[in-house]
Enzyme design. Sequence first.
Site, short mmCIF file in Angstrom:
data_model
loop_
_atom_site.label_atom_id
_atom_site.label_comp_id
_atom_site.label_asym_id
_atom_site.label_seq_id
_atom_site.Cartn_x
_atom_site.Cartn_y
_atom_site.Cartn_z
CD GLU A 227 -2.83 -0.97 -0.17
OE1 GLU A 227 -3.12 0.29 -0.30
OE2 GLU A 227 -3.74 -2.51 -0.08
CB CYS A 262 -1.08 6.85 0.84
SG CYS A 262 -2.50 6.10 1.80
#
Length: 493
Positions: A227, A262
């Site tokens: 991720e 993110c």
Amino acid sequence: MALEVEKEVKKSNEVFDSKAASSLVNELRQSFASGKTRSYKWRVSQLKSVAKLVNDGERDIVDALRSDLSKPEFESVVYEVSMLKNSCKVALKELKRWMSPEKVKTSLTTFPSSAEIVSEPLGVVLVISAWNYPFLLSLDPVIGAIAAGNAVVLKPSEVAPATSSLLAKLLKEYLDSSCVRVVEGAVSETTALLEQKWDKICYTGNGRVGRIVMQAAAKHLTPVLLELGGKSPVVVDSDVNLKVATRRIIAGKWACNNGQACISPDYIITTKEFAPKLVDVLKEELEKFYGKNPLESKDLSRIVNSNHFARLSKLLDDEKVSCKVVHGGERNETDLLIAPTLLLDVPRDSLIMNEEIFGPLLPIITVDKVEESFDIICSGSKPLAAYLFTSNEKLKKQFVMTVSAGGVVINDTTIHLAVHTLPFGGVGESGMGSYHGKFSFDAFSHKKAVVYRSFVGDAAIRYPPYTKGKLRLLKALIGGSILGIIRALFGWS
């Protein structure tokens, strides 16, 4: 008392090296081999313990996040504590169904038979988490790994030391330490862990470290769930409710750990004609949310450390963009604070447009027509998220079809993270694999193909001696054509 202190001092002086990591993995493999993690009862008990951990430790979690990131309590509770509680709730509700074998159809080739897909745990998995949402990004994958029946090692980020220490304490108190362990530390400890053979590695962070993780995993052919991040764009059309759109952009950018997320908007693309209106409303709403002096606001997280403060300052001081600041730009190096900052007409070859910002700076790029934004986005690496604000149905469809990203949201930002029925993950350089809800269970499971047959219906055509007639019939069976089978049985060519 003196003995207890002596034990703690001895423990703190222990070095976690490759030997210690190997010993830890072997212990967990023995626990996994015993079969205890495979049972529904064990999985449920551990998931309930995670839920209790989060509930009982809420105050300590909020305090740790305040210590590490100066994160507002509101953000800590909503985006970390509550989301973890929901993850546990979903897993507990759905676990029995997730664990049940999935019946599937068989073909004429294997008739008579039945078949199913069995989800089995991978084994011993490693979760390396990030510092920006250090509680959520540590425990959310762990919930999936436990639900799938694995033994787990969690390596929290050393950049968030208070949260890392709290995780080590709470997991030891609440979870089965024979199957779930925490290893604290920095590069040397992570390196020691990566040298071991795992059955899966889940890493959340940046692409540079992601490459290191993948390289280490390749030595043992270990699958990885990465991720990562990227430059998540926001395209703003002119036919929008501007006040609502700007509020949702602000919520996804500055109200998400001051841009240190993110999936935070990384840059905006809008038309030259519409940009001044957008900037004006962004300024108005930012002042409403954070006041005239945002550096004094209690609702903004600080920059995590001096290294990241220096990195963001370098982006802001670049001669190509320093003159493009139209709002904000204030900094307090002592307190590691940077105000929400807007930059208009930023050159695409500037430093700020060639790396993920991960902070409170928001560049705005202008184009003649909003459709031109698609080419700009597609010319770069595939982002973790992409956002579009428009009322134009054709543009929405075009955006979804054209832009490749981990996730897409129309007329909002970041909210897809909260939808447990959606996979969360990247594509290309923004990551590989996905998790959340059932996708977390699947991420840490192997889908085993199982076929059941009896001893009846044994066909001689599969055995030697091979003949042209057998070949014709087998080809027809494999092809699944009833007419072909009839022709083969009658010997018709």
